[in-house]
Design a protein around this motif. Sequence first.
Motif, short mmCIF file in Angstrom:
data_model
loop_
_atom_site.label_atom_id
_atom_site.label_comp_id
_atom_site.label_asym_id
_atom_site.label_seq_id
_atom_site.Cartn_x
_atom_site.Cartn_y
_atom_site.Cartn_z
N TYR A 156 102.28 42.55 -109.38
CA TYR A 156 103.39 42.99 -108.53
C TYR A 156 102.98 43.11 -107.06
N THR A 157 101.70 43.42 -106.81
CA THR A 157 101.30 43.64 -105.42
C THR A 157 100.70 42.39 -104.77
N ARG A 158 99.99 41.58 -105.55
CA ARG A 158 99.39 40.36 -104.98
C ARG A 158 100.20 39.12 -105.30
N GLY A 159 101.17 39.25 -106.23
CA GLY A 159 102.03 38.11 -106.57
C GLY A 159 101.39 37.17 -107.57
N PRO A 160 102.06 36.00 -107.80
CA PRO A 160 101.57 35.06 -108.81
C PRO A 160 100.27 34.37 -108.43
N GLU A 161 99.61 33.76 -109.44
CA GLU A 161 98.33 33.09 -109.21
C GLU A 161 98.46 31.97 -108.18
N PHE A 162 97.52 31.93 -107.28
CA PHE A 162 97.49 30.91 -106.23
C PHE A 162 96.03 30.52 -105.99
N SER A 163 95.75 29.22 -105.88
CA SER A 163 94.38 28.79 -105.59
C SER A 163 94.35 27.99 -104.30
N ARG A 164 93.31 28.21 -103.51
CA ARG A 164 93.17 27.47 -102.26
C ARG A 164 92.56 26.09 -102.53
N SER A 165 92.75 25.17 -101.59
CA SER A 165 92.26 23.80 -101.85
C SER A 165 90.73 23.77 -101.75
N ILE A 166 90.14 22.85 -102.52
CA ILE A 166 88.69 22.74 -102.57
C ILE A 166 88.15 22.34 -101.19
N ASP A 167 88.93 21.55 -100.43
CA ASP A 167 88.43 21.12 -99.12
C ASP A 167 88.40 22.28 -98.13
N GLU A 168 89.46 23.08 -98.11
CA GLU A 168 89.45 24.19 -97.15
C GLU A 168 88.35 25.20 -97.51
N LEU A 169 88.09 25.36 -98.81
CA LEU A 169 87.05 26.30 -99.23
C LEU A 169 85.67 25.76 -98.86
N PHE A 170 85.50 24.45 -99.04
CA PHE A 170 84.22 23.83 -98.66
C PHE A 170 83.98 24.03 -97.16
N ASN A 171 85.04 23.83 -96.37
CA ASN A 171 84.89 24.00 -94.91
C ASN A 171 84.55 25.45 -94.56
N GLU A 172 85.24 26.39 -95.22
CA GLU A 172 84.95 27.80 -94.90
C GLU A 172 83.52 28.17 -95.32
N CYS A 173 83.09 27.64 -96.48
CA CYS A 173 81.71 27.89 -96.92
C CYS A 173 80.73 27.35 -95.90
N ASN A 174 80.99 26.14 -95.42
CA ASN A 174 80.12 25.53 -94.42
C ASN A 174 80.05 26.38 -93.17
N ASP A 175 81.21 26.88 -92.72
CA ASP A 175 81.22 27.75 -91.53
C ASP A 175 80.38 28.99 -91.78
N LEU A 176 80.54 29.58 -92.97
CA LEU A 176 79.79 30.80 -93.28
C LEU A 176 78.29 30.52 -93.27
N VAL A 177 77.90 29.40 -93.88
CA VAL A 177 76.47 29.06 -93.94
C VAL A 177 75.93 28.81 -92.53
N LYS A 178 76.76 28.16 -91.70
CA LYS A 178 76.32 27.96 -90.30
C LYS A 178 76.15 29.30 -89.59
N ASN A 179 76.94 30.30 -89.98
CA ASN A 179 76.80 31.65 -89.37
C ASN A 179 75.53 32.36 -89.84
N GLY A 180 74.88 31.82 -90.89
CA GLY A 180 73.66 32.45 -91.41
C GLY A 180 73.81 33.03 -92.81
N VAL A 181 75.01 32.85 -93.41
CA VAL A 181 75.23 33.37 -94.76
C VAL A 181 74.38 32.57 -95.76
N LYS A 182 73.74 33.28 -96.70
CA LYS A 182 72.89 32.61 -97.70
C LYS A 182 73.47 32.71 -99.11
N GLU A 183 74.34 33.70 -99.27
CA GLU A 183 74.90 33.92 -100.62
C GLU A 183 76.42 34.08 -100.48
#
Length: 431
Positions: A156-183
């Motif tokens: 009721y609060t977050r709504g129905p299941e929704f998944s983000r695209s694999i490409d946008e997630l890959f890009n965000e992961c890449n940005d995070l890793v460039k920031n120094g994220v390891k995990e």
Amino acid sequence: MNEYDSNRIYDIAKKINYKKTKNIEHADCYILNTCHIREKATDKVYHDIGRLKKIFKGKKKPIVIITGCVAQAEGDILLKNEKYIDAILGPQSYHLLYETLSNIEKKINKLNFTEFDVNEKFDNLNSIKNSCNDVSSFLTVQEGCNKFCKFCVVPYTRGPEFSRSIDELFNECNDLVKNGVKEITLLGQNVNAYYHQGNKLSKLIEKISSIKKLERIRYTTSHPLDFTEDLIEAHKNFKKLMPHIHLPIQSGSDKILKQMNRKHTTKEYLDIIYKLKKNNSEIKFSSDFIIGYPGETDKDFEETLKLLNEVKYINSYSFIFSPRPGTPSANMAKVDYNVAKERLVIFQRIAEEIKINYRKSLFNKIGSVLFENRMKNNLDFFGRDQFSNSIVVKTNKNLKGKIKSVKITGGNQNTLFGEIDDVPEKEIFAA
Ligand code: SAM
Ligand code: SF4
């Protein structure tokens, strides 16, 4: 997930020149990101606002915005009852922060955005770089829920299941890793329900495994119904995937699981655990439990204890059933509070014993620790091993972002202590 959301809310605010402050009294804008999963959530909002009013008494009032699931579920009431609140932003509408702030600054009106436009939210967020530069970062990959367990507010609060695209997630992961994220910990209310254009969670794990400087991948929270063979196999195939799985069961009684609408039995749950262990005998589990669910008898509770003893979770999160307004179980006959409390005490005592024994079994063994930050005392460095156990070592070296072999020398309920060991990575093992 609120931590991820809070970071992203900050990324949006930063774009319009807001900065974080550690001193509340310096704030021009105060955003309270809330959780509605158990009771007293709304009381906490009123309590926090009371505190703010005291801090700002006689001074210019800050802009006050309530975000998250309390905002979603009770936004209208909050706005009506508490004039100190300027705006309400539901968990799928926080990308509207910019408009909200400029409307408030122009004194346009009180605002209440609680639409479920997750697509629009992530379209907006994708254009704003994720600035998290911690060693370990969360990444929301899936949101919402279609399962409707009878006790739970999430659908009721977050709504129905929704998944983000694999490409946008890959890009965000890449940005995070460039920031120094390891995990990276992939997040979802039911993260293993992740599904986007034929891609499941295992595919996403495979894809981000290819990011060279990303060292560790975790995911949470998994639902037993969505634990498909490919994800079980992923634990054999992807070295970066850590051998610790949070897999909530809620109760060890099939009768109660049915009444909760969990749609699986304890046997089906245990089958997943044994398959995973067969693939990778190192894997450890943690779980959530609801104690005193309506209809729970002593026998049902005994079955929960039996399951607890069988799986030997390294961490168990247990709560007394909390009736949530609007959910089907809110109106069911409750278990006597004192009985539920007594059961919770018994459950937590046994869960703690299991945890302590597990921790003792690690003494003198070698863990592989990813170090995150120096502790406030300036002497110790904090990190986590493969199983997310908190480990502290004394060192004057800067270990931030480094993975080291650590010999466990002792520990207490929450933290293990160790010393850096020179064992080569390939010889590392843990109980
Ligand atoms: N989707 C995950 C699953 O189904 O396994 C769990 C996500 S839920 C947001 C997190 C935990 O909150 C649940 O596993 C449950 O133990 C607890 N929880 C949810 N509603 C509750 C309630 N009404 N009373 C007590 N605990 C509750
Ligand atoms: Fe809530 Fe999890 Fe059940 Fe969904 S599956 S309704 S999030 S407990």
